[in-house]
Design a protein around this motif. Sequence first.
Motif, short mmCIF file in Angstrom:
data_model
loop_
_atom_site.label_atom_id
_atom_site.label_comp_id
_atom_site.label_asym_id
_atom_site.label_seq_id
_atom_site.Cartn_x
_atom_site.Cartn_y
_atom_site.Cartn_z
N ARG A 28 0.99 -1.36 0.18
CA ARG A 28 0.04 -0.06 -0.04
C ARG A 28 0.95 1.41 0.11
NH1 ARG A 28 -5.62 0.21 1.96
NH2 ARG A 28 -4.94 2.17 2.89
N ASP A 29 2.03 1.09 0.53
CA ASP A 29 3.07 2.29 0.72
C ASP A 29 3.43 2.94 -0.63
OD1 ASP A 29 2.53 2.53 3.23
OD2 ASP A 29 4.33 1.42 4.07
N THR A 30 3.59 1.67 -1.40
CA THR A 30 4.08 1.91 -2.87
C THR A 30 2.99 2.58 -3.70
OG1 THR A 30 5.68 0.03 -2.99
CG2 THR A 30 4.94 0.97 -5.11
N ILE A 31 1.84 2.09 -3.38
CA ILE A 31 0.84 2.74 -4.36
C ILE A 31 0.44 4.34 -3.72
CG2 ILE A 31 -1.67 2.63 -4.92
CD1 ILE A 31 0.01 0.36 -5.87
N GLU A 32 0.55 4.37 -2.43
CA GLU A 32 0.51 5.75 -1.87
C GLU A 32 1.58 6.69 -2.71
OE1 GLU A 32 -1.84 7.21 0.14
OE2 GLU A 32 -2.84 5.77 1.00
N ARG A 33 2.84 6.10 -2.58
CA ARG A 33 3.96 6.98 -3.00
C ARG A 33 3.71 7.13 -4.64
NH1 ARG A 33 7.71 3.98 -1.83
NH2 ARG A 33 7.86 2.78 -4.15
N TRP A 34 3.06 6.29 -5.30
CA TRP A 34 2.81 6.80 -6.61
C TRP A 34 1.75 7.56 -6.74
CZ3 TRP A 34 2.51 1.06 -9.29
CH2 TRP A 34 3.74 0.58 -9.22
N LEU A 35 0.85 7.67 -5.98
CA LEU A 35 -0.20 8.63 -5.92
C LEU A 35 0.41 10.18 -5.66
CD1 LEU A 35 -3.00 6.75 -4.04
CD2 LEU A 35 -3.01 7.43 -6.46
N ARG A 36 1.14 10.10 -4.77
CA ARG A 36 2.03 11.31 -4.46
C ARG A 36 2.87 11.87 -5.70
NH1 ARG A 36 2.76 9.00 0.54
NH2 ARG A 36 5.16 8.41 0.00
N MET A 37 3.46 10.84 -6.21
CA MET A 37 4.12 11.03 -7.72
C MET A 37 3.30 11.69 -8.73
SD MET A 37 7.30 8.37 -6.77
CE MET A 37 8.07 8.71 -8.55
#
Length: 75
Positions: A28-37
């Motif tokens: 989930r952290d990876t997906i959250e990071r992609w959303l921020r990016m």
Amino acid sequence: MGRMRISSPQLDGWFTIAEAAREIGRSRDTIERWLRMGLPAQRVQGRRYIRATDLFSRYRAVLLAEPEVRTRWER
């Protein structure tokens, strides 16, 4: 241009953050990071939904940038 509406969380072709993470085998952290990016998402009743085509396009770009990820994915 009006706002897009997603009437049902079960709508085909859209994932919640947790579903997106499970679908591609990332956290989930990876997906959250992609959303921020900049990974696009739509917010419906406080939840974010990611279009499947956007998710897979981002993941494909990651695979091309990180070939060792592809090796793990194909196992």
